[in-house]
Structures are given as C-alpha cells and as structure tokens.
Design a protein around this motif. Sequence first.
Motif, PDB file in Angstrom:
ATOM      1  N   PRO A   1      10.437 111.033 101.786  1.00  0.00           N
ATOM      2  CA  PRO A   1      11.206 111.756 101.564  1.00  0.00           C
ATOM      3  C   PRO A   1      12.052 112.113 102.725  1.00  0.00           C
ATOM      4  O   PRO A   1      11.634 112.462 103.981  1.00  0.00           O
ATOM      5  N   ARG A   2      13.472 112.013 102.722  1.00  0.00           N
ATOM      6  CA  ARG A   2      14.483 112.280 103.751  1.00  0.00           C
ATOM      7  C   ARG A   2      15.473 113.384 103.336  1.00  0.00           C
ATOM      8  O   ARG A   2      15.437 113.576 102.144  1.00  0.00           O
ATOM      9  N   ALA A   3      16.322 113.834 103.991  1.00  0.00           N
ATOM     10  CA  ALA A   3      17.462 114.487 103.968  1.00  0.00           C
ATOM     11  C   ALA A   3      17.063 115.856 103.128  1.00  0.00           C
ATOM     12  O   ALA A   3      16.516 116.524 103.065  1.00  0.00           O
ATOM     13  N   GLU A   4      17.733 115.760 101.764  1.00  0.00           N
ATOM     14  CA  GLU A   4      17.390 116.947 100.798  1.00  0.00           C
ATOM     15  C   GLU A   4      16.000 116.810  99.972  1.00  0.00           C
ATOM     16  O   GLU A   4      15.856 117.791  99.285  1.00  0.00           O
TER      17      GLU A   4
ATOM     18  N   MET B   1      13.187 114.469  89.421  1.00  0.00           N
ATOM     19  CA  MET B   1      13.806 113.557  88.867  1.00  0.00           C
ATOM     20  C   MET B   1      14.121 112.237  89.640  1.00  0.00           C
ATOM     21  O   MET B   1      13.474 112.056  90.722  1.00  0.00           O
ATOM     22  N   GLN B   2      14.831 111.160  89.163  1.00  0.00           N
ATOM     23  CA  GLN B   2      15.118 110.168  89.597  1.00  0.00           C
ATOM     24  C   GLN B   2      15.919 110.121  91.124  1.00  0.00           C
ATOM     25  O   GLN B   2      16.810 111.174  91.230  1.00  0.00           O
ATOM     26  N   PRO B   3      15.593 109.459  92.181  1.00  0.00           N
ATOM     27  CA  PRO B   3      16.550 109.435  93.348  1.00  0.00           C
ATOM     28  C   PRO B   3      17.964 108.957  92.816  1.00  0.00           C
ATOM     29  O   PRO B   3      18.387 108.339  91.808  1.00  0.00           O
ATOM     30  N   GLY B   4      18.778 109.606  93.531  1.00  0.00           N
ATOM     31  CA  GLY B   4      20.341 109.138  93.185  1.00  0.00           C
ATOM     32  C   GLY B   4      21.416 110.354  93.658  1.00  0.00           C
ATOM     33  O   GLY B   4      20.736 111.297  94.116  1.00  0.00           O
ATOM     34  N   GLY B   5      22.505 110.125  92.855  1.00  0.00           N
ATOM     35  CA  GLY B   5      23.241 111.541  93.385  1.00  0.00           C
ATOM     36  C   GLY B   5      24.889 111.108  92.802  1.00  0.00           C
ATOM     37  O   GLY B   5      24.899 109.977  92.319  1.00  0.00           O
ATOM     38  N   LYS B   6      25.772 111.822  93.314  1.00  0.00           N
ATOM     39  CA  LYS B   6      27.265 111.818  93.106  1.00  0.00           C
ATOM     40  C   LYS B   6      27.734 110.324  94.006  1.00  0.00           C
ATOM     41  O   LYS B   6      27.339 110.130  95.075  1.00  0.00           O
TER      42      LYS B   6
ATOM     43  N   GLU C   1      19.744 107.259 101.931  1.00  0.00           N
ATOM     44  CA  GLU C   1      19.635 108.817 102.539  1.00  0.00           C
ATOM     45  C   GLU C   1      18.598 109.461 102.167  1.00  0.00           C
ATOM     46  O   GLU C   1      17.845 110.372 102.827  1.00  0.00           O
ATOM     47  N   GLU C   2      17.943 109.341 100.931  1.00  0.00           N
ATOM     48  CA  GLU C   2      16.943 110.268 100.463  1.00  0.00           C
ATOM     49  C   GLU C   2      15.537 109.849 100.727  1.00  0.00           C
ATOM     50  O   GLU C   2      14.722 110.344 100.847  1.00  0.00           O
ATOM     51  N   LEU C   3      15.528 108.360 100.771  1.00  0.00           N
ATOM     52  CA  LEU C   3      14.057 107.900 100.940  1.00  0.00           C
ATOM     53  C   LEU C   3      13.974 106.783 102.017  1.00  0.00           C
ATOM     54  O   LEU C   3      12.574 106.462 102.449  1.00  0.00           O
ATOM     55  N   GLY C   4      14.789 106.410 102.912  1.00  0.00           N
ATOM     56  CA  GLY C   4      14.927 105.794 103.920  1.00  0.00           C
ATOM     57  C   GLY C   4      14.518 104.201 103.901  1.00  0.00           C
ATOM     58  O   GLY C   4      14.177 103.523 104.741  1.00  0.00           O
ATOM     59  N   CYS C   5      14.357 103.816 102.426  1.00  0.00           N
ATOM     60  CA  CYS C   5      14.212 102.434 102.233  1.00  0.00           C
ATOM     61  C   CYS C   5      15.631 101.760 101.634  1.00  0.00           C
ATOM     62  O   CYS C   5      16.687 102.528 101.552  1.00  0.00           O
ATOM     63  N   ARG C   6      15.566 100.432 101.617  1.00  0.00           N
ATOM     64  CA  ARG C   6      16.640  99.835 101.412  1.00  0.00           C
ATOM     65  C   ARG C   6      16.481  99.041  99.995  1.00  0.00           C
ATOM     66  O   ARG C   6      15.583  98.412  99.643  1.00  0.00           O
TER      67      ARG C   6
ATOM     68  N   VAL D   1       6.354 105.138  88.220  1.00  0.00           N
ATOM     69  CA  VAL D   1       8.013 105.401  88.481  1.00  0.00           C
ATOM     70  C   VAL D   1       7.857 106.631  89.534  1.00  0.00           C
ATOM     71  O   VAL D   1       6.934 107.596  89.582  1.00  0.00           O
ATOM     72  N   LEU D   2       8.941 106.261  90.486  1.00  0.00           N
ATOM     73  CA  LEU D   2       9.138 107.198  91.612  1.00  0.00           C
ATOM     74  C   LEU D   2       9.878 108.405  91.184  1.00  0.00           C
ATOM     75  O   LEU D   2      11.090 108.110  90.590  1.00  0.00           O
ATOM     76  N   LEU D   3       9.521 109.660  91.337  1.00  0.00           N
ATOM     77  CA  LEU D   3      10.408 110.800  91.173  1.00  0.00           C
ATOM     78  C   LEU D   3      10.415 111.727  92.358  1.00  0.00           C
ATOM     79  O   LEU D   3       9.414 111.602  93.222  1.00  0.00           O
ATOM     80  N   VAL D   4      11.619 112.310  92.546  1.00  0.00           N
ATOM     81  CA  VAL D   4      11.675 113.382  93.701  1.00  0.00           C
ATOM     82  C   VAL D   4      12.043 114.590  93.361  1.00  0.00           C
ATOM     83  O   VAL D   4      12.610 114.868  92.284  1.00  0.00           O
ATOM     84  N   ARG D   5      11.868 115.558  94.303  1.00  0.00           N
ATOM     85  CA  ARG D   5      12.100 116.957  93.964  1.00  0.00           C
ATOM     86  C   ARG D   5      12.924 117.350  95.351  1.00  0.00           C
ATOM     87  O   ARG D   5      12.684 117.193  96.523  1.00  0.00           O
ATOM     88  N   LYS D   6      14.211 117.781  95.038  1.00  0.00           N
ATOM     89  CA  LYS D   6      15.306 118.255  95.979  1.00  0.00           C
ATOM     90  C   LYS D   6      14.793 119.458  96.631  1.00  0.00           C
ATOM     91  O   LYS D   6      14.427 120.272  95.928  1.00  0.00           O
ATOM     92  N   ARG D   7      15.117 119.768  97.793  1.00  0.00           N
ATOM     93  CA  ARG D   7      14.959 121.144  98.457  1.00  0.00           C
ATOM     94  C   ARG D   7      15.456 122.244  97.834  1.00  0.00           C
ATOM     95  O   ARG D   7      16.634 122.141  97.437  1.00  0.00           O
ATOM     96  N   GLY D   8      14.479 123.318  97.563  1.00  0.00           N
ATOM     97  CA  GLY D   8      15.036 124.635  96.857  1.00  0.00           C
ATOM     98  C   GLY D   8      15.079 124.182  95.209  1.00  0.00           C
ATOM     99  O   GLY D   8      15.679 125.242  94.662  1.00  0.00           O
ATOM    100  N   THR D   9      14.392 123.410  94.789  1.00  0.00           N
ATOM    101  CA  THR D   9      14.370 123.095  93.238  1.00  0.00           C
ATOM    102  C   THR D   9      12.976 122.911  92.700  1.00  0.00           C
ATOM    103  O   THR D   9      12.059 122.621  93.708  1.00  0.00           O
ATOM    104  N   THR D  10      12.906 123.160  91.476  1.00  0.00           N
ATOM    105  CA  THR D  10      11.339 122.606  90.971  1.00  0.00           C
ATOM    106  C   THR D  10      11.376 121.528  90.021  1.00  0.00           C
ATOM    107  O   THR D  10      10.369 120.880  89.935  1.00  0.00           O
TER     108      THR D  10
END
Length: 136
Positions: A99-102, A33-38, A55-60, A21-30
């Motif tokens: 990883p891209r954006a935040e 989590m899953q990619p995604g958002g509001k 936006e976050e991963l550059g893939c489609r 499973v792919l997990l990401v860590r946003k800038r400034g956090t520890t």
Amino acid sequence: MTGTSTIHVVAALIRDQAGRVLLVRKRGTTAFMQPGGKRDAGEDDVTALAREVDEELGCRMISGSARPLGEFEAIAANEPGRRVKAAVYGIDVKGEIAPRAEIDEMIWVDPLAPPDIVLAPLTRDHVLPLAAAGKV
C-alpha cells in the motif's frame, strides 16, 4: 436518477497464483475495491491504469498484459449521491505490492468466498462475480 453525476475510472483486476483478487481500501474510507482511479487529461485507459497501480501499490503493470473485461456501473462507494463507471482490466504486475499513496490497506480475497468486509458496490456486484465465474 436525475442529478446524479457519474465518475469515470479505470480499475485493475489483479490475481495471485492462487486465484485470489487484490482489493484495496483508501485512506479515510471503509469499502474495499479494485486498485485504479480517474484518468489524467490525455491518458488512455492502459496508461492511467499503469500510473495508478504504480502510485497506489508500487508495482509495475507488465506491458501488454491489460485485458479489457468490460465497463460496469454502480453506486459510488465513497461519494454519496454519485455513480461510478469503470473500465475494468485484468492485468499482470511485477515487483513488490505494498500500500502506498492514499491506500491504507490491501487484502487478497477468494472471489468465491469473500470475507465479511465492506465491499464497494462495483467490486461486490460486478468484479468479484466476474472473477468467480473464471472469466479472468
């Protein structure tokens, strides 16, 4: 809990050929989590998910691949005193994932044996157990 506001998001469960499973860590956090958002105004879940993954991963996100896995609530990982309610979708993607954006970091984890890292409560309590049970 009185006074706790809920953040509504969409989240992607992306797996590789090995079932990790792919997990990401946003800038400034520890927490990972899953990619995604509001959702942006007027967006449905799938549109928001496709935008966030790009936006976050550059893939489609592959059209028609979104599989609803349920809505889950947990304590928000990065916003003290708040909860998150996520509509989680299993999706397939194409293109290079980076990883891209935040996003500061991304990792692939075995849902049956996640590494000793900080996991967002939603990921730890709902998403990885769902993936480990083979429901996705």
